[in-house]
Motif scaffolding. Structure first.
Motif, PDB file in Angstrom:
ATOM      1  N   ALA A 172       0.047   2.367   4.288  1.00 37.03           N
ATOM      2  CA  ALA A 172      -0.419   3.543   3.546  1.00 37.03           C
ATOM      3  C   ALA A 172       0.590   4.676   3.604  1.00 37.03           C
ATOM      4  O   ALA A 172       0.777   5.414   2.622  1.00 37.03           O
ATOM      5  CB  ALA A 172      -1.770   3.998   4.099  1.00 37.03           C
ATOM      6  N   ASP A 173       1.240   4.863   4.765  1.00 41.00           N
ATOM      7  CA  ASP A 173       2.215   5.944   4.888  1.00 41.00           C
ATOM      8  C   ASP A 173       3.411   5.716   3.965  1.00 41.00           C
ATOM      9  O   ASP A 173       3.955   6.667   3.379  1.00 41.00           O
ATOM     10  CB  ASP A 173       2.692   6.055   6.339  1.00 41.00           C
ATOM     11  N   TYR A 174       3.831   4.467   3.835  1.00 44.48           N
ATOM     12  CA  TYR A 174       4.964   4.161   2.956  1.00 44.48           C
ATOM     13  C   TYR A 174       4.534   4.094   1.498  1.00 44.48           C
ATOM     14  O   TYR A 174       5.347   4.248   0.589  1.00 44.48           O
ATOM     15  CB  TYR A 174       5.603   2.840   3.393  1.00 44.48           C
ATOM     16  N   GLY A 175       3.268   3.839   1.280  1.00 41.76           N
ATOM     17  CA  GLY A 175       2.763   3.774  -0.086  1.00 41.76           C
ATOM     18  C   GLY A 175       2.853   2.398  -0.698  1.00 41.76           C
ATOM     19  O   GLY A 175       3.122   2.272  -1.908  1.00 41.76           O
ATOM     20  N   PHE A 176       2.617   1.353   0.105  1.00 41.55           N
ATOM     21  CA  PHE A 176       2.693  -0.013  -0.430  1.00 41.55           C
ATOM     22  C   PHE A 176       1.411  -0.755  -0.089  1.00 41.55           C
ATOM     23  O   PHE A 176       0.902  -0.678   1.027  1.00 41.55           O
ATOM     24  CB  PHE A 176       3.890  -0.761   0.162  1.00 41.55           C
ATOM     25  N   LYS A 177       0.891  -1.506  -1.076  1.00 45.11           N
ATOM     26  CA  LYS A 177      -0.295  -2.343  -0.871  1.00 45.11           C
ATOM     27  C   LYS A 177      -0.123  -3.586  -1.726  1.00 45.11           C
ATOM     28  O   LYS A 177       0.087  -3.500  -2.936  1.00 45.11           O
ATOM     29  CB  LYS A 177      -1.575  -1.601  -1.238  1.00 45.11           C
ATOM     30  N   GLU A 178      -0.202  -4.742  -1.088  1.00 42.30           N
ATOM     31  CA  GLU A 178      -0.034  -6.004  -1.799  1.00 42.30           C
ATOM     32  C   GLU A 178      -1.348  -6.415  -2.453  1.00 42.30           C
ATOM     33  O   GLU A 178      -2.399  -6.471  -1.800  1.00 42.30           O
ATOM     34  CB  GLU A 178       0.440  -7.098  -0.828  1.00 42.30           C
ATOM     35  N   GLU A 179      -1.272  -6.700  -3.749  1.00 41.34           N
ATOM     36  CA  GLU A 179      -2.453  -7.156  -4.480  1.00 41.34           C
ATOM     37  C   GLU A 179      -2.593  -8.678  -4.339  1.00 41.34           C
ATOM     38  O   GLU A 179      -1.614  -9.390  -4.117  1.00 41.34           O
ATOM     39  CB  GLU A 179      -2.321  -6.781  -5.957  1.00 41.34           C
ATOM     40  N   ASP A 180      -3.818  -9.164  -4.478  1.00 40.21           N
ATOM     41  CA  ASP A 180      -4.109 -10.607  -4.426  1.00 40.21           C
ATOM     42  C   ASP A 180      -3.623 -11.224  -3.111  1.00 40.21           C
ATOM     43  O   ASP A 180      -3.021 -12.307  -3.088  1.00 40.21           O
ATOM     44  CB  ASP A 180      -3.460 -11.334  -5.620  1.00 40.21           C
ATOM     45  N   LYS A 181      -3.834 -10.527  -2.028  1.00 43.27           N
ATOM     46  CA  LYS A 181      -3.428 -11.023  -0.713  1.00 43.27           C
ATOM     47  C   LYS A 181      -4.388 -12.110  -0.252  1.00 43.27           C
ATOM     48  O   LYS A 181      -5.599 -12.010  -0.470  1.00 43.27           O
ATOM     49  CB  LYS A 181      -3.400  -9.881   0.295  1.00 43.27           C
ATOM     50  N   SER A 182      -3.818 -13.175   0.361  1.00 42.93           N
ATOM     51  CA  SER A 182      -4.666 -14.258   0.840  1.00 42.93           C
ATOM     52  C   SER A 182      -5.506 -13.781   2.010  1.00 42.93           C
ATOM     53  O   SER A 182      -5.150 -12.836   2.730  1.00 42.93           O
ATOM     54  CB  SER A 182      -3.813 -15.455   1.258  1.00 42.93           C
ATOM     55  N   ALA A 183      -6.631 -14.467   2.230  1.00 43.76           N
ATOM     56  CA  ALA A 183      -7.527 -14.087   3.325  1.00 43.76           C
ATOM     57  C   ALA A 183      -6.879 -14.308   4.680  1.00 43.76           C
ATOM     58  O   ALA A 183      -7.080 -13.524   5.621  1.00 43.76           O
ATOM     59  CB  ALA A 183      -8.826 -14.890   3.214  1.00 43.76           C
ATOM     60  N   VAL A 184      -6.063 -15.359   4.796  1.00 43.91           N
ATOM     61  CA  VAL A 184      -5.386 -15.634   6.066  1.00 43.91           C
ATOM     62  C   VAL A 184      -4.408 -14.511   6.406  1.00 43.91           C
ATOM     63  O   VAL A 184      -4.371 -14.023   7.544  1.00 43.91           O
ATOM     64  CB  VAL A 184      -4.659 -16.993   5.994  1.00 43.91           C
ATOM     65  N   LYS A 185      -3.646 -14.085   5.425  1.00 42.10           N
ATOM     66  CA  LYS A 185      -2.677 -13.025   5.689  1.00 42.10           C
ATOM     67  C   LYS A 185      -3.375 -11.710   6.021  1.00 42.10           C
ATOM     68  O   LYS A 185      -2.933 -10.970   6.925  1.00 42.10           O
ATOM     69  CB  LYS A 185      -1.751 -12.848   4.474  1.00 42.10           C
TER      70      LYS A 185
END
Length: 723
Positions: A172-185
């Motif tokens: 959040a501090d860097y401003g990055f969020k991966e979409e469609d992330k697997s449940a394991v990850k």
């Protein structure tokens, strides 16, 4: 004592690390190894034996670790790729061959951290070390989170710093969020976040931020170096009781940072320059290839009619230095040098005091030192404090003579007091004073007045700026002000280029290129980081803002483009006319020059060519200049006038090339060669030919210099050979 470090990199080599994500053209492993290779290559470049590195592979096809050999469960598919030890180019090459994606994902990241911690504990024992574990993973393989608190407790007990860098981790501090992330990850990210939270000294970040921060140059930490430890005197304590002697220590405050130097090496042609590691003898082991430094060897010969070939080899110890005195060489032996050498003793003494207002800032051009009282010496601290405050109160600097050690060259220092009023630190700053020969003083006419020949002072003149021009220039300077051309985090005006964000692009670009070549000798070197180039050009917003002021200044100052210099043959149509359209020669009452005097040959020769209207004028001027050159050589005592003759010849050559008359020069220089080598010019003038004409490249004009010359490069080279 040198600082000691033990760092273990845990690198995820699972099959999922071979995939590309989020629009990248490189795999997750290659993307993560950018950070790892940069850190390891920096350790290699530092070449410190106390900076040790180990590498553990996670999710490898095989298993190779101490825990598995002891029969413990949960440590499968974890391999020690490199035990902890000093990092060299040889080890770096071997490690590169092992960093490959595997075909499995059965390893546990927490178990890999335990293996790394065990390696550090075994290597460092209870010694004083900086201990670090750096985990690089995309967290696509399952992680066992049952023992997070116990693992964190072991890391805290061993005082190990944990850094977890995840490929495409949310931040959040860097401003990055991966979409469609697997449940394991997603679950693994939370587990690793818990582990970091349990640790006393740990950090969790995303790889994108870590790779981005690689562009920021790393400042090399430097330990204080004591350059002097002894008395600072005022007067001679051995002769006068009133003399002052304070025991001080001097350290470097600023030191010039040169770019890394290169060494000449030799290697077998069948091996490439993939990597090298110098041993104590200067040889390099490249896995079977010999790579050694080049050693220079000189031989000295003297003329000896009795020796074979007329020359005899002599040893270097038999030689003596000689200095030219006129045309005679005067030998100067080592015993003569001892008479001229200044015998100095270690010394730091104040010679006098000068007002601080008389010391110009441009004198502070050398490396800065800092002088403080000897540690644990209250008497020295009190005495130096009194001296510092006295200099501060009377607004003066001290001038001191400094000799670092016996036999060293003396230096003159300017000592500036720092009374510690603002920073609570008392000391003397010193800078070396330049010699008189190092200063160049130039006098320029004043900018606000014109003094005529009769002594009259004019404040309004065509050479002085008008009020409109002065105002326009003032507006332009204000518009280009960089002191508030940027904004800070809160949106307020801030300095555009603060000193702590300015980096030397030469040094850091060179280090970047060396690291890239060490990591992969065949890959192209990436362009310089934007951080190094951003202050090499003015900010676009400021240029757009100042555009109107720039245009106004151009209009008021009547700035016009300078016409290009006329090329080719002379003609009245091709002559450059003044922008005003005035005939300067007629206004000044000057007629076209036709003769050249030997005392002012070059300016008058150029004046004739500037106004030449026909071929006859050019041929006549060339003939006159040629006669002057021949007379200078003929009347020269030894080589006193050779340089002047060569300069006249050079100007003649340039002008005839410019006016497309190379044949005139080639004809003259051919005749000059014959006269010089045959002795027609009153004696042996071969030195003029060899040193000044051949050495000065004043031979025939070739086709490359003038298309109508008719002389090839081979003919010109043969011409310079004396016969």
């Amino acid at each position: 004592m040198a600082d000691k470090e033990a760092t273990v990199y845990v690198i995820d080599l699972g099959d999922s690390m071979a995939d590309c994500h989020n629009g990248r053209s490189e795999s997750d492993l290659d993307f993560g190894m950018r950070y790892v290779w940069d850190k390891i290559s920096t350790t290699v470049a530092a070449s410190r034996k106390t900076w040790t590195v180990g590498v553990v592979g996670l999710n490898t096809d095989t298993t190779d670790n101490e825990q598995e050999r002891e029969g413990l469960e949960g440590y499968d598919h974890i391999s020690v790729l490199q035990p902890i030890g000093p990092m060299s180019m040889t080890a770096l090459r071997e490690l590169r061959s092992k960093i490959r994606p595997s075909h499995t994902s059965g390893g546990d990241a927490i178990s890999a951290i335990v293996v790394a911690a065990s390696m550090i504990d075994l290597f460092t024992k209870k010694l004083k070390y900086s201990r670090r574990i750096i985990l690089v993973t995309n967290a696509e393989a399952p992680i066992d989170d049952d023992s997070l608190e116990s693992v964190a407790g072991g890391l805290n007990e061993s005082n190990i710093e944990l850094t977890v860098i995840g490929v495409d981790f949310d931040d959040a501090d860097y401003g990055f969020k991966e979409e469609d992330k697997s449940a394991v990850k997603a679950q693994n990210e939370r587990a690793l976040g818990k582990l970091v939270g349990y640790c006393d000294n740990a950090v969790l970040g995303t790889m994108a931020q870590a790779v981005e921060e690689l562009a920021t140059p790393r400042i090399k930490p430097v330990r204080p170096f004591k350059a002097y430890d002894g008395p600072l005197t005022l007067g001679d304590p051995s002769k006068y009781e009133s003399a002052v002697s304070i025991h001080v220590e001097r350290y470097f405050k600023t030191k010039r940072a040169p770019p890394p130097s290169a060494s000449t090496v030799n290697m077998k042609p069948e091996f490439g320059m993939s990597q090298m590691h110098l041993d104590d003898d200067g040889d390099v082991d490249m896995g079977g290839a010999e790579f050694s430094g080049v050693k220079q060897m000189r031989t000295y010969r003297v003329n000896d009619p009795d020796a074979p070939g007329g020359k005899r080899d002599v040893e270097f110890e038999e030689l003596a230095k000689g200095y030219q005195y006129g045309r005679t060489v005067v030998p100067f032996s080592e015993s003569d040098f001892s008479v001229t050498k200044l015998e100095t003793k270690k010394d730091f003494t104040i010679l006098g005091f000068v007002p601080s207002s008389s010391c110009e800032p441009f004198l502070n051009m050398g490396e800065t030192g800092i002088v403080v009282a000897q540690k644990q010496n209250e008497e020295a601290e009190l005495a130096l404090s009194a001296l510092i405050h006295a200099l501060h109160e009377v607004e003066s600097y001290a001038v001191a003579r400094y000799v670092q050690k016996d036999g060293a060259q003396p230096q003159m220092f300017l000592l500036k007091p720092n009374p510690g009023i603002e920073d609570d630190f008392e000391c003397l700053y010193d800078v070396p004073l330049p010699f008189a020969e190092d200063l160049r003083t130039y006098q320029f006419p004043p900018l606000d007045k014109v003094v005529t020949i009769t002594g009259a002072v004019l404040t309004e003149h065509r050479l002085l700026p008008s009020e409109d021009l002065t105002e326009a220039m003032s507006d332009f300077v204000d518009a280009m002000d960089l002191s508030e051309a940027s904004v800070d985090d809160e949106g307020r005006p801030a300095e555009y280029a603060p000193i702590d964000e300015l980096y030397n692009p030469i040094i850091h670009r060179m280090n970047q290129a060396i690291r890239a070549r060490a990591i992969d000798p065949d890959a192209p070197i990436e362009p310089p980081a934007e951080l190094l180039l951003r202050f090499s050009r003015p900010p676009k917003d400021l240029l757009n803002k100042a555009k109107r002021d720039i245009e106004a200044l151009i209009n008021i100052a009547e700035v016009k483009k300078v016409p290009e210099k006329a090329k080719g043959r002379y003609s009245k149509k091709e002559q450059v006319k003044p922008l005003s359209g005035l005939d300067i020669d007629s206004l000044l009452g000057q007629s076209r020059r036709t003769t050249i005097s030997p005392d002012n040959a070059i300016p008058e020769f150029k004046q004739i060519f500037a106004t030449a209207a026909d071929d006859a004028t050019v041929e006549n001027a060339t003939k006159q200049m040629g006669g002057i050159v021949r007379r200078l050589i003929q009347s020269s005592f030894a080589d006193l006038q050779y340089a002047q003759a060569a300069e006249n010849l050079r100007v003649m050559r340039e002008k005839l090339i410019e006016h497309d008359r190379p044949v005139l020069y080639n004809k003259f220089v051919t005749a000059l060669k014959k006269s010089t080598l045959s002795g027609e010019l009153d004696g042996d003038r071969r030195e003029m030919w060899a040193k000044y004409i051949v050495g000065g490249r004043l031979g025939l004009i070739t086709n490359d210099e003038s298309e109508i010359s008719g002389v090839t490069e081979e003919i010109a080279k043969d011409f310079l050979k004396a016969t």
